[in-house]
Design an enzyme around this catalytic site. Structure first.
Site, PDB file in Angstrom:
ATOM      1  N   GLY A  14       0.705  -1.020  -0.106  1.00 33.22           N
ATOM      2  CA  GLY A  14      -0.055   0.439   0.027  1.00 33.22           C
ATOM      3  C   GLY A  14       1.091   1.689  -0.651  1.00 33.22           C
ATOM      4  O   GLY A  14       0.443   2.291   0.698  1.00 33.22           O
ATOM      5  N   THR A  15       2.007   1.077  -0.873  1.00 27.07           N
ATOM      6  CA  THR A  15       2.660   2.490  -0.872  1.00 27.07           C
ATOM      7  C   THR A  15       2.322   3.590  -1.499  1.00 27.07           C
ATOM      8  O   THR A  15       1.896   4.972  -1.541  1.00 27.07           O
ATOM      9  CB  THR A  15       4.137   2.232  -0.912  1.00 27.07           C
ATOM     10  OG1 THR A  15       4.323   1.691  -2.444  1.00 27.07           O
ATOM     11  CG2 THR A  15       4.641   1.190   0.429  1.00 27.07           C
ATOM     12  N   ASN A  16       1.320   3.144  -2.853  1.00 23.36           N
ATOM     13  CA  ASN A  16       0.606   3.880  -3.851  1.00 23.36           C
ATOM     14  C   ASN A  16      -0.687   4.589  -2.902  1.00 23.36           C
ATOM     15  O   ASN A  16      -0.972   6.399  -3.063  1.00 23.36           O
ATOM     16  CB  ASN A  16       0.174   3.053  -4.675  1.00 23.36           C
ATOM     17  CG  ASN A  16       1.646   3.611  -5.872  1.00 23.36           C
ATOM     18  OD1 ASN A  16       2.711   4.295  -6.302  1.00 23.36           O
ATOM     19  ND2 ASN A  16       2.435   2.071  -6.036  1.00 23.36           N
ATOM     20  N   MET A  92      -3.772  -6.523  -7.008  1.00 24.95           N
ATOM     21  CA  MET A  92      -2.747  -7.875  -7.683  1.00 24.95           C
ATOM     22  C   MET A  92      -4.171  -8.373  -8.756  1.00 24.95           C
ATOM     23  O   MET A  92      -4.122 -10.321  -9.258  1.00 24.95           O
ATOM     24  CB  MET A  92      -2.264  -8.381  -6.566  1.00 24.95           C
ATOM     25  CG  MET A  92      -1.095  -7.980  -6.650  1.00 24.95           C
ATOM     26  SD  MET A  92       0.059  -6.768  -7.622  1.00 24.95           S
ATOM     27  CE  MET A  92       1.252  -8.025  -8.261  1.00 24.95           C
ATOM     28  N   ILE A  94      -6.902  -9.046 -11.809  1.00 27.47           N
ATOM     29  CA  ILE A  94      -7.706  -9.065 -13.344  1.00 27.47           C
ATOM     30  C   ILE A  94      -9.053  -8.863 -13.613  1.00 27.47           C
ATOM     31  O   ILE A  94      -9.595  -9.506 -12.869  1.00 27.47           O
ATOM     32  CB  ILE A  94      -6.935 -10.026 -14.333  1.00 27.47           C
ATOM     33  CG1 ILE A  94      -4.971  -9.979 -14.197  1.00 27.47           C
ATOM     34  CG2 ILE A  94      -7.865  -9.854 -15.954  1.00 27.47           C
ATOM     35  CD1 ILE A  94      -4.261  -9.153 -15.702  1.00 27.47           C
ATOM     36  N   LEU A  95      -9.584  -7.877 -13.884  1.00 27.22           N
ATOM     37  CA  LEU A  95     -11.049  -7.663 -13.427  1.00 27.22           C
ATOM     38  C   LEU A  95     -11.576  -8.177 -15.216  1.00 27.22           C
ATOM     39  O   LEU A  95     -10.875  -7.873 -16.758  1.00 27.22           O
ATOM     40  CB  LEU A  95     -11.172  -5.966 -13.546  1.00 27.22           C
ATOM     41  CG  LEU A  95     -11.024  -5.590 -11.998  1.00 27.22           C
ATOM     42  CD1 LEU A  95     -10.211  -4.596 -12.393  1.00 27.22           C
ATOM     43  CD2 LEU A  95     -11.476  -6.117 -10.982  1.00 27.22           C
ATOM     44  N   ASN A 109      -5.149   3.011 -13.428  1.00 27.35           N
ATOM     45  CA  ASN A 109      -3.992   1.961 -12.631  1.00 27.35           C
ATOM     46  C   ASN A 109      -2.260   2.782 -12.987  1.00 27.35           C
ATOM     47  O   ASN A 109      -2.088   3.059 -14.017  1.00 27.35           O
ATOM     48  CB  ASN A 109      -3.830   0.531 -13.733  1.00 27.35           C
ATOM     49  CG  ASN A 109      -3.729  -0.147 -13.810  1.00 27.35           C
ATOM     50  OD1 ASN A 109      -2.876  -0.475 -12.212  1.00 27.35           O
ATOM     51  ND2 ASN A 109      -2.705  -0.816 -13.946  1.00 27.35           N
ATOM     52  N   HIS A 111       1.015   1.447 -13.630  1.00 29.08           N
ATOM     53  CA  HIS A 111       2.011  -0.408 -14.147  1.00 29.08           C
ATOM     54  C   HIS A 111       3.448   0.606 -14.208  1.00 29.08           C
ATOM     55  O   HIS A 111       4.065   1.818 -14.329  1.00 29.08           O
ATOM     56  CB  HIS A 111       2.280   0.037 -15.296  1.00 29.08           C
ATOM     57  CG  HIS A 111       2.682  -1.279 -16.369  1.00 29.08           C
ATOM     58  ND1 HIS A 111       2.384  -2.503 -15.251  1.00 29.08           N
ATOM     59  CD2 HIS A 111       3.808  -1.558 -16.931  1.00 29.08           C
ATOM     60  CE1 HIS A 111       3.392  -3.790 -16.254  1.00 29.08           C
ATOM     61  NE2 HIS A 111       3.536  -2.337 -16.899  1.00 29.08           N
TER      62      HIS A 111
HETATM   63  C1  GRF Z   1       3.701  -0.614  -7.806  1.00 32.96           C
HETATM   64  O1  GRF Z   1       4.588  -1.299  -8.366  1.00 32.96           O
HETATM   65  C2  GRF Z   1       2.132  -0.962  -8.514  1.00 32.96           C
HETATM   66  O2  GRF Z   1       3.209   0.111 -10.055  1.00 32.96           O
HETATM   67  C3  GRF Z   1       2.738  -2.147  -8.839  1.00 32.96           C
HETATM   68  O3  GRF Z   1       2.602  -2.607  -7.769  1.00 32.96           O
HETATM   69  C4  GRF Z   1       3.094  -2.354  -6.685  1.00 32.96           C
HETATM   70  C5  GRF Z   1       2.889  -2.310  -5.643  1.00 32.96           C
HETATM   71  O4  GRF Z   1       3.041  -1.453  -4.786  1.00 32.96           O
HETATM   72  N1  GRF Z   1       0.875  -2.950  -9.793  1.00 32.96           N
HETATM   73  P1  GRF Z   1       2.093  -0.867  -3.348  1.00 32.96           P
HETATM   74  O5  GRF Z   1       1.249  -1.788  -3.150  1.00 32.96           O
HETATM   75  O6  GRF Z   1       1.519   0.526  -3.413  1.00 32.96           O
HETATM   76  O7  GRF Z   1       3.058  -0.980  -2.181  1.00 32.96           O
END
Ligand code: GRF
Length: 202
Positions: A14-16, A92, A94-95, A109, A111
């Protein structure tokens, strides 16, 4: 019009999501509000991050539910919460075509490569960076795009390039791309798309 209600879908660290919530707290997403965080994995640390920001969370255990029931419950949860934009942040799964059709132009999304390189089916996690290094590219980066029925195939919203260094491993490249690109362009794209939705451009 009110702010666009955003659901962030997560599976892991969940860093994003963290970057999104911090950007929102700094006032950088004025046209949207993160009103829900959904995980397909009840043990995802992302859920703890969401709770720390007082966000409503829903865990739908995909393994227990199975693909069809999981998606059905996901769609119901999104509709019940009046969600206007779905942000996939390390989600993670696929929809299905039915899902992407139901929310056309309402799913984005991130990527970890410059699409159309190193993307599509099977390109997730460290594999993306392994392949980029194997190929010998000197720049990689991140892409935020709309989600349609083709994996990583929807229209691009933002990209940011990141230099590949001689001594990079998949792990160091992954980290640098997250820090320099993903955590910046995902919040910025989220705001951009919320503004477009509010102006009824999409
Ligand atoms: C990120 O590299 C994102 O691009 C990919 O999965 C990773 C997720 O990291 N789809 P986080 O869970 O947001 O830390």
């Amino acid at each position: 019009m009110e702010k666009v209600k955003i659901a962030v879908l997560v599976s892991g660290g969940g860093t994003n999501l963290q970057a999104l919530m911090e950007a929102e707290a700094r006032g950088e997403i004025p046209d949207g509000e993160i009103s829900l965080v959904i995980s397909n994995n009840p043990n995802a640390f992302a859920l703890t991050r969401a709770k720390n920001f007082n966000k409503k969370t829903v865990a739908l255990n995909k393994k227990q539910l199975g693909k069809d029931l999981f998606e059905e419950q996901l769609i119901n949860t999104l509709k019940q919460n009046d969600i206007g934009l779905i942000v996939l942040a390390g989600f993670m799964c696929i929809l299905s075509f039915n899902f992407t059709k139901t929310f056309a132009n309402r799913i984005i999304n991130v990527h970890p490569a410059l699409i159309p390189s190193f993307c599509g089916e099977g390109y997730y996690g460290l594999r993306v960076h392994e392949k980029a290094l194997e190929y010998g590219v000197k720049v990689s980066g991140a892409t935020v795009h709309f989600v349609n029925e083709i994996p990583d195939g929807g229209k691009i919203i933002m990209q940011k390039a990141v230099k590949v260094l001689e001594k990079d491993t998949p792990e160091t490249l992954q980290k640098r791309i997250m820090k320099q690109a993903e955590w910046k362009i995902l919040p910025a794209s989220t705001q951009k798309v919320c503004a477009m939705i509010k102006k009824e451009l999409i």
